[in-house]
Design an enzyme around this catalytic site. Structure first.
Site, PDB file in Angstrom:
ATOM      1  N   GLU A 129      -4.307  28.952  55.120  1.00 56.76           N
ATOM      2  CA  GLU A 129      -5.629  28.612  55.666  1.00 56.76           C
ATOM      3  C   GLU A 129      -5.978  27.144  55.468  1.00 56.76           C
ATOM      4  O   GLU A 129      -5.895  26.607  54.365  1.00 56.76           O
ATOM      5  CB  GLU A 129      -6.718  29.485  55.025  1.00 56.76           C
ATOM      6  CG  GLU A 129      -8.100  29.225  55.588  1.00 56.76           C
ATOM      7  CD  GLU A 129      -9.171  30.169  55.067  1.00 56.76           C
ATOM      8  OE1 GLU A 129     -10.330  30.049  55.486  1.00 56.76           O
ATOM      9  OE2 GLU A 129      -8.842  31.020  54.210  1.00 56.76           O
ATOM     10  N   LYS A 145     -10.379  35.078  58.421  1.00 62.17           N
ATOM     11  CA  LYS A 145     -10.814  36.399  57.952  1.00 62.17           C
ATOM     12  C   LYS A 145     -10.106  37.440  58.793  1.00 62.17           C
ATOM     13  O   LYS A 145     -10.136  37.384  60.029  1.00 62.17           O
ATOM     14  CB  LYS A 145     -12.329  36.564  58.100  1.00 62.17           C
ATOM     15  CG  LYS A 145     -13.135  35.964  56.975  1.00 62.17           C
ATOM     16  CD  LYS A 145     -12.972  36.764  55.725  1.00 62.17           C
ATOM     17  CE  LYS A 145     -13.315  35.930  54.501  1.00 62.17           C
ATOM     18  NZ  LYS A 145     -12.545  36.386  53.352  1.00 62.17           N
TER      19      LYS A 145
END
Length: 327
Positions: A129, A145
């Site tokens: 990420e 997410k």
């Protein structure tokens, strides 16, 4: 307490157009040439520990109890989403974190991996990420997410990726984190420049599929990248919405302080570009005590199933432990 640590590296190794360049000041040239020679040589074989006993600090039953406590706050409207994390530890005396990071990097294919050492403290980070990236006056954030495991069968693997892309609960989590980051960046952005470039895209890595959204903004003329970093930290994907109340509840229920986990590692280059990750999928190691820790989490929302969120925490931890060949 928020802590930051910046340093100017003695050497920078850069991959560019199929070539590898080592940058250093003239006074460090001799040392730099010795480093180049070492990098061309065979890798040193450090101590290798093939098995480890990773101990969960929050058992499944306790996790479910605390998750339901957080869900009570969501049902009351105190928060909409919260990222709840748990920790595993292992005793690894004499462990070689350098060899381990090489293995972790090779197995995880993590695009925002990083390795950090300060004295006896190490961070072996296989992060998928990005937090923030900077080019000129442009800043880009990519909250992540939504997670699914990769499967060897390509047909089933594609089905799972498609299922993730269309899952309303995962999309809801992702959009909530995206909205918080949009709000954070709007504080430092020129009017009308905050734009969503990708909404709930599925990115596939060695062990997992991840749902990622991308938001960009043009910074105000008086704003520096450090201002933007301060405005958006801690990142929305690791806290919740609203952010401050979510962090208060995280502090109340999690089994230990996060430390560097869910922080950020990255760089700013002399040309003004910068890239910073989210410190997840990360082993923190103390060479003096031999203790390693690994924290993983997932987002809780009104429509989530706490047992599935527990499974997601386990999946994320397993992806790191298997890459280290500790399983």
């Amino acid at each position: 307490t928020l802590q930051s640590f910046w340093f100017e590296p003695r050497f920078v190794v850069e991959w560019r157009d199929g070539s590898v360049l080592l940058h250093c000041l003239p006074k460090h040239e001799e040392e730099g040439r010795a480093l180049v020679a070492a990098l061309h040589g065979p890798p040193e074989q450090g101590k290798d520990q093939r098995t480890a006993d990773w101990v969960e600090h929050t058992p499944r039953e306790e996790y479910l109890r605390k998750a339901n406590k957080l869900l009570d706050h969501i049902r009351r409207g105190d928060i909409y989403e919260v990222n709840y994390c748990t920790t595993r530890t292992a005793q690894l005396p004499g462990w070689d974190p350098y060899t381990a990071f090489g293995r972790l990097l090779a197995k995880s294919d993590a695009p925002f991996a990083s390795f950090f050492r300060s004295g006896a403290q190490f961070a072996l980070c296989a992060s998928p990420e990005r937090f923030l990236a900077f080019t000129g006056d442009r800043v880009v954030g990519q909250p992540m997410k939504g997670t699914r495991p990769r499967i060897a069968d390509p047909v089933e693997d594609e089905r799972i990726a498609h299922e993730l892309a269309s899952d309303p609960k995962e999309r809801s989590e992702n959009i909530m984190a995206l909205d918080v980051m949009r709000n954070d960046l709007s504080r430092i952005a020129a009017s009308g420049t905050v734009k969503v470039e990708e909404l709930c895209g599925v990115h596939s890595y060695a062990h997992v599929h991840q749902m990622v959204s991308t938001v960009s903004a043009r910074m105000l003329p008086e704003v520096t990248p450090l201002h933007a970093l301060t405005a958006a930290f801690p990142m929305a994907s690791m806290t919740g919405a609203p952010k401050i109340r979510a962090m208060q509840l995280i502090d109340a229920v999690e089994d230990r302080c996060r430390g560097l986990f869910s922080g950020t590692l990255g760089f700013f280059a002399p040309d003004g570009t910068g890239d910073l990750n989210v410190v997840i999928r990360t082993v923190l190691y103390n060479a003096e005590t031999g203790q390693a820790s690994l924290s993983t989490g997932s987002a809780l929302t009104a429509t989530c199933d706490p047992e599935r969120e527990w499974d997601e925490c386990v999946l994320k931890a397993r992806s790191v432990i298997q890459a280290l060949q500790h399983a």
